[in-house]
Design a protein around this motif. Structure first.
Motif, PDB file in Angstrom:
ATOM      1  N   LYS A 222      38.908  33.203 -48.933  1.00 19.32           N
ATOM      2  CA  LYS A 222      41.223  32.769 -49.209  1.00 19.32           C
ATOM      3  C   LYS A 222      41.266  32.478 -47.395  1.00 19.32           C
ATOM      4  O   LYS A 222      39.996  32.696 -46.999  1.00 19.32           O
ATOM      5  N   ALA A 223      41.829  31.973 -47.331  1.00 21.99           N
ATOM      6  CA  ALA A 223      42.960  31.073 -45.931  1.00 21.99           C
ATOM      7  C   ALA A 223      42.131  31.794 -44.563  1.00 21.99           C
ATOM      8  O   ALA A 223      41.933  31.772 -43.870  1.00 21.99           O
ATOM      9  N   MET A 226      38.751  31.944 -43.945  1.00 22.74           N
ATOM     10  CA  MET A 226      37.927  31.147 -43.675  1.00 22.74           C
ATOM     11  C   MET A 226      37.578  31.237 -42.283  1.00 22.74           C
ATOM     12  O   MET A 226      35.746  30.532 -41.936  1.00 22.74           O
ATOM     13  N   LYS A 227      38.370  31.481 -40.961  1.00 22.99           N
ATOM     14  CA  LYS A 227      36.930  31.498 -40.243  1.00 22.99           C
ATOM     15  C   LYS A 227      36.198  32.417 -39.708  1.00 22.99           C
ATOM     16  O   LYS A 227      35.133  31.980 -39.019  1.00 22.99           O
ATOM     17  N   LEU A 228      35.930  33.276 -40.582  1.00 22.55           N
ATOM     18  CA  LEU A 228      35.032  34.208 -40.767  1.00 22.55           C
ATOM     19  C   LEU A 228      33.137  33.702 -41.290  1.00 22.55           C
ATOM     20  O   LEU A 228      33.195  34.308 -40.944  1.00 22.55           O
ATOM     21  N   GLU A 245      41.528  28.414 -35.872  1.00 19.63           N
ATOM     22  CA  GLU A 245      43.138  28.564 -36.602  1.00 19.63           C
ATOM     23  C   GLU A 245      43.490  28.192 -37.125  1.00 19.63           C
ATOM     24  O   GLU A 245      44.721  28.129 -38.043  1.00 19.63           O
ATOM     25  N   VAL A 246      43.603  26.925 -37.342  1.00 18.40           N
ATOM     26  CA  VAL A 246      44.170  26.399 -37.979  1.00 18.40           C
ATOM     27  C   VAL A 246      44.071  26.849 -40.162  1.00 18.40           C
ATOM     28  O   VAL A 246      44.816  26.043 -40.629  1.00 18.40           O
ATOM     29  N   LYS A 251      47.152  27.909 -44.296  1.00 17.40           N
ATOM     30  CA  LYS A 251      47.166  27.904 -45.606  1.00 17.40           C
ATOM     31  C   LYS A 251      46.246  27.724 -46.078  1.00 17.40           C
ATOM     32  O   LYS A 251      45.897  26.845 -47.850  1.00 17.40           O
ATOM     33  N   ILE A 252      44.636  27.648 -46.013  1.00 18.34           N
ATOM     34  CA  ILE A 252      44.207  26.255 -46.453  1.00 18.34           C
ATOM     35  C   ILE A 252      42.488  26.981 -46.578  1.00 18.34           C
ATOM     36  O   ILE A 252      42.102  27.316 -45.796  1.00 18.34           O
TER      37      ILE A 252
END
Length: 1850
Positions: A222-223, A226-228, A245-246, A251-252
């Motif tokens: 999920k968006a 993604m950072k994790l 954070e992008v 919502k990527i």
């Protein structure tokens, strides 16, 4: 075979085994190709016919279409058997089996799948998942009919999920459309097993991320996730984390990002460098490529509270510190590494089972010893690729499992653990971990299992061989862990007899193209294939092996039941009793919590932590996360504890290194604080103290831990500790490190508890390995399997201390109620707060039976002598006698609560009571009566926080205008109560929040006194040992009620309720004596006799009737407690005994002893204490024992003090010593509120046994206690008996021990003063005079005495604690006066007084003084200056400060008045040092002339402003004022003028002008000039000189700018403002103790700014009262005459309420400002507003008195005048008769000269009578003279007595 065929054989299985022979059947079946050659060999290899049949049937189960050929063979050989099989009815069994099979299948499908349009699932995937579920649930092989069952279940569960054949990669496969796999949720069974199936990351016990075994594809990320996922990859490539954070913002998700090209990256990451974008693209490509090769492998960390916390280097602090600890633990040898604990055998992996990388496993189970205990095998390879690794694990597992089957032993094979050593009977392995794709591995593993075992045995194998468990390995770095997670793969094998029976298990090994069946057995823990000879031997013995397995399973030790475990726990906690009667000191050691424990689990199970009343809690958890037990105690239980770390106890830590007293302060706080200490032993996150590994912990934290445990060992009475190790997780390596030392320190005083057997086993193994304890003791003291919730319940059930508390409800000023949070209630630990709804507990009150049982319990305890409780009052008149004085008390309290009527904000109501008269109970009743209307509390202990806590209680949720709380202090320490009252008064006066008409707080003082005061006021009530007829009638009826209950077996025999019976008998001494004799005589145990004797001794003579800690008598009552021996490295002595579960001595006391004793527990400390049931009984017991044994009190006291129990040093014996100190030194009050000379026991011993015995008792007490205050009492006693050498010895011991205690220095000085007094009394009694030698000795004594008094003065002034002690000043002056009297006696000349005077004032140097040494002459020459300086200090203190101190609530020695004392001292000094005549000798130098004038002025009464003001009303006052004015005027004009001359002249002129209407212009100009000169000269004095405050007062007062003074040359306003500042500094220089706000004395106000002209602008404050003596308080200030006399000034009240800004306008129209101190802080409603005020002049600067008739402002101001009025004038209200008597008794002996003159007159008359006796013929007049002789003799004796009393005064 199909299901129907199998059922027919299963139903007839036993019949077939018994009837069938396989020889012919096997051959024919082989011929018909039903079975193959291997099958035939396996059947033939069995040794018995039965085993052969079993093997054949098992093989036939796995063969398709085998049933008919089998029947055919049976028809030929055994047609009867065939017939039986064919005729077997299986319909019912078949339906049942199909139903169960489909129910299981439905559960699996329902749990894993859901309807979702557009999605599909392959049927093969469904079947594979079902096949795994069969395995995981121990059901073996999936049935053949599962495919059919699946279709039926799908129709029922998901009707819209259509089964279709769909093309996939050129093949058509069956799929179920509109079906999708749902997010995994744990079933009930999973929850019970603590299996977590969500895709998440858990926080394990070390604070390191623990990844679970659910992997996802990149496109499914999920968006928000993604950072994790990408964070570790980007960190590795050096891409800034800010770009993460992008994804969430834009919502990527993974699906979109996998399709990004460089253009898309540029649009989304515009700020990212191009190179980083390219690297990011490569990251995604590498992830997708790895997924193609390995399948899903990504893991999503959970966003918990810690991952969102403050970070260090990209990770949270907890993770950082934990990782640092983990990485540090990977260094060093195996001894310093973490000892891991195996996952519990045959359980699914839990998050808490995670292993640390490079941690070490140690086990002795690497060979077959116990078939049930699993055998362990470690396997690790680093040289294989991923595919080969999976195959290798499967092959190794198969061989290991085969060996387990053959040897019938449980076993676990661990992959990812490298075997280090295998020696000394210990197998050691190091955790390395494997990178493994779990889904792929399961496929490979299952396939290998299917191929390796024969099909007929596969079902059994899969039921015995548990599915692989993947235990996460905590890797060294977080980034590595997230990118390449490591696991240890573990497979458990459980070959239970019910499944394996006597079967032989073969492994089908491939050798080239041939499959060879092999049997494996263990060589230690290595599986090895059997050779032919070994095979034959095995086949012969395998039945025995199988039966041995069966035997082991049946005889395996059953786990202890909860009942057995409960008993085991109670054996240690309560010595086996159902109630906690033992006096124990629990210390809890907490390992970090298991991460699998939820917060709800913690809150449901660990309430016992504080219910056990622990002495200390050692916590080895470092963070304060949600699962921290400390958080649970603070947040959930709302209990307050004191937090420490081990660094607080380490002398070399940062906290203590720079402060040598810091550690001692911490230990003292630990000793005295009512808060439980919670000690974090391995780091504390809020202080950024990270957890350490074992090696670093030993280096950096072990010293602090050792210090605190050493301290606790010393504090806790021997063998009364109970160390409880709570093993909550396997992360106890540091706690294990300290356990050895703790167990050695507290031998036979520890237990270890754990719910988990595996955790405890490892704990036990490690303690045994270290030789910390023997095995038997370990088994006894380890409680395994008792659930924490049950521990919770057990502690509640057995405890007698647990408070049954209702929710604390408090009344508010509005009439409503609010609820005090439990945490705040616990924070206010100095107070026992009485709730408005106290005791209204649903659990008890709603249950009639429980309520009645509780009523009986509290009633019996109370009537036996226990303290009154709120429960006793809850049952109202049924329990507690209502004394006749109670109504009077209530009325008095209500009157004080209604309105503030006196000059105090904190009034006191006094309840004096004789011991045992019911004072404490009555005081509690008063609080109970008022609890609904006022906030009520009992002070448990007075500390420096008590005042703050009272303030919090007062204003809680009622901040505006709260009602005053009622605070009960029961027999509190007088000094501490005074200090508390002073602090509360100060807070009330300075808070600005109080209504002037309402008091701040009411103190209800319950004071125990043997001698009740003679006189009382309306605020005092006394309870005596006298009961009214009504009270006695209530007691009689109650006794009848108790007796009836006893006869009905519902209560105790009322004859045993001693405290109740004492009241019933109206304190009858005969009843007490009879009862004492009955019970004392029935005590037969010698030790109990001593206990009763010593306890009665203490309680009889302890004024406070304190209870003694029970454990203080351990040495006397239990000899075992001194027999434990500690040897190096091991424990010896009592530990070797079979058990140590005997009960303590207090549980074995005889009935008679129990009846005489009152045994309670201190609520705050949980310590059990003992006392005799009543002080009256204690005295009677002691008297009876003394008479019976023919003893003396002194001998008993010395015998007790010399008992060995005083050699023991711990908290209990220290408390006993403190009580003994009080017994020896605390003095009782007389009826006129004076203190006795010595304590009751010393007075008694001195009276009955003599002074020597009394001294011996005191000295023995000091030897045992080393108390400096007791040394002071000994010094006082030796002063009393005139033993000066001993007095000096003990006074010196006292001051050496406490050099900062001014009272000890006073006693030291009194020795020399008393020696001079005794010498003086001897001389005047014998009418003799000292000779030259004696006077020299006298002078030396005086010098020593003055030295001690001077030291006392310095110590007192420098002390910032406690109140002023002015005794040093008075002592010095008294000693000087005594010295002068003795020198007057010695001086040989006739006009001795005149010559002595001229020498002392340096006007002559008579030769008689040559006998003295130079030092002595120097002392005498300075005597006049010294006395004047000291007298000036006394004068200033009495005149400038209010005579009564704030907080002086105990009126002691009311007849003593320091002002009278001052008058006497002044008269004596002036008699020797003052000038008796105004004639100035002509030969004096100008300097000497000025000094002569000053001495003459002093002699006339000009010593101070107050003495000059008093001259107005004295005979010849005006004459003296005139003479003083003339002489001072001369001095002011000389070159030797001083500040004294100017300020005294100004005072004289002001006093003279008070009686005249007008004043000359020139005279006022002189005042202006004199005041300026005095002020300027004062500014120039030296640092060590004492400034005259009058100089500041007169300067500011005279130069204050007013309209009438504009024509005079006044100083500028700025100079006046500066003078005010300097004035304040000078005031604090003279009175440094006035800075100590709570204990300061308010300064007096002498003058006010009036409306008149010139001097008439100065109004003496006493004139305000004199003109309107009928008015008082507020009425006086509002009266018109006062308004007419005083000027009204305007100003602005500044925003703190303490200052007023007054504006002054000059003649030129310019504005200046003067800040004036407000006499009282005004309400906030007046802040920053204009006010009108009167201006007063005190000694600390001008003060503003805001007018109270400004109703437009706030009426609350009206109390200000009433408040300050008492402090305006040093006005003394003299008692009528006592004052006159005092003046009469001292006037004719005021000075030595006056005494001699009076004595001389009496002697002349007696001499005349002696002459007349020789005359024969007497006239009537002469006869009348002779009749006066008896009266004159009596007068002479009385004169001598009064003179001695005068000089004896201290």
């Amino acid at each position: 075979m199909n299901s129907e065929e199998k059922l027919k054989i299963q139903i007839n299985y036993c019949y077939l085994v018994n009837e069938l022979r396989t020889d012919d059947v096997v051959d024919n079946l082989f011929t018909e190709c039903v079975i193959d050659h291997d099958d035939m060999q396996r059947v033939n290899a069995e040794k018995t016919d039965r085993d052969k049949v079993k093997c054949l049937i098992s093989i036939l189960y796995s063969k398709e279409n085998a049933f008919e050929p089998f029947l055919k063979e049976l028809g030929q050989l055994r047609p009867d058997v065939k017939e039986k099989l064919q005729s077997t009815d299986i319909e019912e069994e078949l339906r049942t089996e199909i139903k169960k099979r489909r129910e299981f299948l439905s559960d699996v499908i329902r749990k894993r799948y859901c309807l979702r349009d557009g999605k599909s699932v392959a049927e093969s995937d469904l079947l594979w998942g079902i096949e795994l579920e069969y395995w995981k649930n121990g059901k073996g092989v999936m049935p053949q009919d599962t495919k059919t069952d699946l279709m039926e279940c799908m129709k029922l569960l998901f009707p819209t999920a259509i089964r279709k054949k769909i093309a996939k990669k050129r093949k058509k496969v069956w799929k179920y459309c509109n079906l999708d796999r749902q997010e995994a949720e744990s079933s009930d069974e999973d929850e019970e097993s603590e299996i977590v199936t969500e895709k998440e990351i858990k926080q394990d016990r070390g604070g390191v991320l623990c990844l679970l075994d659910t992997h996802i594809l990149f496109k499914d990320v999920k968006a928000s996730e993604m950072k994790l996922v990408l964070a570790p990859y980007m960190e590795k490539e050096g891409i800034e984390a800010v770009h993460l954070e992008v994804f969430d913002r834009q919502k990527i998700d993974g699906q979109l990002f996998s399709e990004f090209d460089m253009v898309d990256l540029g649009q989304a990451f515009g700020d990212m460098p191009v190179g980083d974008r390219k690297r990011l693209q490569k990251i995604v490509q590498s992830i997708l490529k790895e997924e193609l090769e390995k399948g899903p492998f990504l893991l999503i960390p959970a966003m918990d509270s810690e991952t969102t916390g403050e970070k260090i280097g990209g990770v949270t602090k907890t993770q950082y510190y934990s990782k640092r600890a983990v990485s540090e633990s990977e260094e060093g040898d195996s001894e310093t590494k973490f000892k891991e604990i195996f996952r519990t055998f045959d359980t699914r992996v839990k998050p808490s089972d995670a292993y640390r990388k490079h941690a070490v496993f140690r086990t002795s189970n690497f060979h077959i010893s116990d078939l049930i205990e699993p055998l362990h095998c470690f396997r690790q390879r680093d040289d294989l690729d991923h595919s080969s690794l999976l195959t290798w694990i499967a092959e190794e597992t198969i061989r290991f499992a085969g060996a387990c089957f053959s040897d019938r032993t449980n076993g676990t094979v661990h992959f990812g653990i490298a075997e280090n050593t295998n020696k000394d009977g210990i197998l050691e392995g190091k955790v390395v971990g494997l990178q493994i794709n779990q889904l792929k591995f399961m496929e490979v593993f299952y396939q290998e299992i299917q191929q390796a075992f024969y099909k007929d045995q596969l079902g059994i194998v899969l039921q015995c061989l548990r599915p692989p468990q993947f235990v996460h390995v905590q890797s060294k770095m977080l980034t590595e862990e997230a990118m390449s997670p490591l696991f240890v793969v573990e497979i458990d094998i459980v070959p239970s007899y019910s499944l394996t029976n006597h079967d032989t298990f073969y492994i089908r090994e491939k050798k080239e193209k041939e499959v060879i069946p092999r049997i494996y057995k263990f060589d230690k823990n290595i599986p090895k294939a059997l050779r032919d000879d070994e095979f034959k031997n095995y086949m012969t013995t395998k039945s025995k092996i199988a039966e041995h397995r069966n035997y082991k399973e049946k005889t395996a030790l059953p786990s202890k039941t909860d009942g057995t475990l409960r008993d085991q726990f109670l054996n240690f906690y309560t010595a086996g009793s159902e109630k906690l009667t033992n006096d124990i000191y629990p210390i809890l050691f907490l390992s970090p919590l298991d991460s699998a424990m939820s917060e709800d689990f913690v809150s449901d199970n660990f309430e016992f932590l504080l219910n056990m009343e622990p002495t200390a809690i050692f916590d080895f958890h470092s963070s304060l996360d949600g699962k921290c037990l400390y958080n649970f105690v603070e947040a959930d239980l709302e209990r307050v504890v004191k937090v420490y770390t081990t660094d607080n106890f380490d002398r070399n830590s940062e906290e203590n290194a720079n402060n040598p007293d810091s550690l001692n302060n911490v230990l003292e706080e630990l000793r005295t604080s009512q808060l439980k200490p919670w000690i974090f032993c391995n780091g504390y996150e809020p202080l950024e103290k990270p957890p350490l590994n074992r090696l670093e912990w030993k280096k950096r934290r072990s010293e602090g831990f050792k210090e605190v445990t050493r301290f606790l060992q010393q504090e806790i009475p021997n063998e009364r500790a109970l160390i409880v190790f709570l093993i909550l997780s396997k992360n106890y390596d540091i706690m294990l490190e300290v356990a050895e030392e703790v167990i050695l320190k507290f031998q036979n005083q520890w237990i270890a508890m754990s719910e988990n057997e595996r955790l405890m086993e490892s704990w036990q193994e490690e303690l045994l390995r270290r030789d910390s304890v023997d095995k038997k003791t370990l088994i006894e003291r380890c409680i395994i399997g008792l659930p924490w919730k049950h521990v919770n319940n057990i502690v509640k059930e057995v405890s007698t201390l647990l408070p049954m508390m209702s929710k604390c409800q408090l009344p508010t000023s509005a009439g409503a109620f609010c609820y005090l949070k439990e945490k705040i209630r616990n924070e206010l630990c100095d107070l026992e707060i009485l709730s408005s709804s106290e005791c209204e507990i649903d659990e008890i009150c709603s249950d009639t039976h429980k309520l009645e049982m509780h009523r009986q319990y509290v009633e019996e305890k109370f009537y036996k002598g226990g303290h009154v409780t709120w429960w006793n009052l809850y049952f109202e008149d049924n329990h507690v006698l209502r004394r006749s004085q109670q109504e009077k008390i209530q009325e008095g309290v209500e009157k004080l609560l209604e309105r503030r009527v006196e000059d105090t904000w904190v009034p006191c109501f006094y309840l004096f009571h004789q011991p045992g008269a019911g004072g404490t109970t009555t005081a509690h009743q008063i609080l109970w009566q008022f609890r609904k209307k006022y906030r009520c509390a009992l002070i448990r202990k007075v500390t420096d926080q008590t005042c703050v806590q009272l303030d919090r209680l007062r204003f809680f949720e009622d901040p505006d205008n709260p009602k005053p709380p009622i605070i009960l202090i029961d027999n509190g320490d007088e000094e501490k109560v005074r200090d508390l009252h002073a602090r509360m008064e100060h807070r009330a006066r300075t808070s600005g929040k109080s209504d002037a008409k309402r008091i701040y707080c009411l103190l209800l003082l319950c004071i125990r006194r043997a001698n009740l005061p003679i006189s009382t006021d309306s605020h005092t009530v006394q309870l005596k040992h006298e009961l009214t007829a009504k009270e006695l009638e209530w007691l009689r009826r109650k006794y009848q009620s108790l007796d009836e209950m006893y006869k009905n077996n519902k209560g105790v025999d009322p004859k045993l309720l001693i405290s109740f019976n004492i009241l019933k008998e109206n304190f009858d001494s005969n009843y007490i004596e009879r009862t004492v004799k009955e019970f004392v005589d029935s005590i037969n145990v010698e030790k109990e006799k001593y206990l009763i004797k010593y306890l009665s001794l203490i309680n009889s003579y302890d004024i406070d009737f304190q209870s003694v800690p029970l454990s203080a008598f351990d040495t006397m009552m239990d000899e075992r407690r001194s027999n434990t021996i500690l040897s190096m490295g091991s424990v010896t002595g009592r530990r070797c005994h079979p058990s140590n579960l005997c009960r303590n001595w207090e549980s074995t006391l005889s009935q008679s002893t129990v009846v005489l004793l009152n045994r309670n527990a201190r609520v705050s400390a949980g310590v059990q204490v003992l006392s005799i049931v009543s002080k009256l009984f204690a005295k009677a017991i002691l008297d009876y024992i003394v008479r019976k044994e023919n003893l003396c009190i002194g001998d008993v006291m010395i015998e007790f003090l010399k008992h060995p129990l005083f050699l023991v040093e711990n908290a209990s014996t220290r408390q006993l010593k403190k009580i003994v100190q009080d017994v020896l030194k605390k003095r009782e009050f007389t009826v006129d509120q004076k203190k006795e000379m010595f304590s009751p026991v010393i007075l008694k011993v001195e009276e009955k046994e003599g002074k020597d015995k009394a001294a011996a008792v005191l000295e023995t007490g000091y030897e045992k206690t080393k108390d400096p205050m007791l040394a002071q009492q000994i010094a006082r006693f030796y002063i009393h008996v005139g033993n000066w050498e001993k007095a000096e010895q003990f006074a010196k011991l006292a001051v050496d021990s406490k050099p900062d205690n001014s009272y000890l220095w006073d006693t030291y000085g009194q020795i020399y003063k008393r020696r001079l007094t005794d010498k003086y009394k001897e001389y005047i009694a014998d009418s003799e005079a000292p000779n030259d030698v004696e006077i020299q000795e006298i002078l030396k004594l005086a010098m020593k005495g003055i030295e001690k008094f001077s030291k006392e003065q310095r110590v007192s002034e420098k002390s910032h604690f406690g109140r002023e002690n002015d005794a040093g000043y008075f002592g010095e002056v008294r000693l000087i006066v005594q010295l002068l009297d003795l020198m007057y006696l010695w001086f040989p000349e006739k006009d001795s007084k005149s010559n002595l005077h001229t020498y002392l004032v340096k006007l002559s140097n008579p030769r008689e003084f040559d006998i003295f040494s130079e030092e002595s002459r120097k002392f005498l020459n300075n005597l006049q200056n010294r006395s004047e300086k000291t007298m000036q200090i006394i004068e200033d203190k009495l005149a400038q400060l209010k005579s009564e101190k704030e907080g002086e609530i105990f009126k002691l020695n009311t007849t003593y008045n320091p002002r009278h004392e001052l008058v006497q001292l002044r008269e004596n000094l002036d008699n020797y040092l003052g000038e008796q005549t105004g004639e100035i000798p002509n030969h004096l130098t100008p300097d000497s002339r000025a000094s002569f004038i000053r001495r003459r002025v002093v002699r006339l009464g000009g010593r101070s402003s107050s003495s000059i003001l008093d001259l107005r009303h004295k005979p010849k006052g005006e004459q003296h004022l005139e003479e003083m004015a003339l002489k001072l005027l001369e001095n002011t004009k000389s070159l030797f003028a001083g500040v004294f001359d100017f300020v005294t002249l100004i005072t004289v002129k002001l006093v003279q002008n008070m009686s005249v209407e007008t004043i000359r212009e020139e005279d006022f100009k002189n005042l202006v000039e004199w005041s300026r000169k005095a002020y300027e000269m004062t500014l120039q004095i030296g640092e060590n000189e004492r400034p005259h405050l009058e100089a500041f007062m007169y300067f500011v007062m005279i130069h204050w700018p007013t309209e009438n003074k504009r024509k005079y040359r006044l100083s500028p306003v700025e100079t006046v403002q500066d003078a005010i500042k300097r004035w304040k500094n000078a005031f604090y220089k003279n009175h440094p103790k006035q800075k100590d706000e709570p204990f300061r004395r308010r300064e007096t106000t002498y003058y006010f700014l009036g409306k008149g002209d010139k001097v008439k602008e100065i109004v003496y404050s006493k004139e305000l009262r004199c003109k309107q003596s009928y008015l008082d308080g507020e009425a006086l200030w509002r009266s018109q005459p006062v308004k007419d006399m005083l000027q009204q000034l305007k100003g602005t009240l500044l925003n703190d309420g303490w200052e007023i800004l007054h504006t002054v306008i000059s003649q030129g129209g310019n504005k200046s400002f003067i800040k004036v101190r407000n006499s009282h802080p005004s309400p906030r409603s007046l802040w920053q507003k204009s006010v009108v005020f009167y201006l007063g002049f005190g000694w600390n600067g001008p003060k503003a008195y805001i007018q109270t008739d400004q109703y437009s402002q706030d009426e609350a101001v009206s109390g200000q005048m009433q408040e300050e009025e008492g402090g305006i004038v040093p006005h003394i209200k003299q008692p009528s008769n006592p004052g006159k008597q005092t003046r009469e008794t001292w006037q004719d002996v005021a000075t030595h000269e006056a005494y001699l003159n009076t004595l001389r007159k009496i002697k002349v008359q007696l001499k005349e009578i002696e002459r007349l006796k020789k005359t024969k013929n007497l006239t009537q007049k002469q006869r009348d003279i002779m009749r006066k002789e008896p009266r004159l003799v009596k007068e002479r004796e009385d004169l001598l007595r009064r003179r001695c009393e005068f000089v004896d005064r201290n």
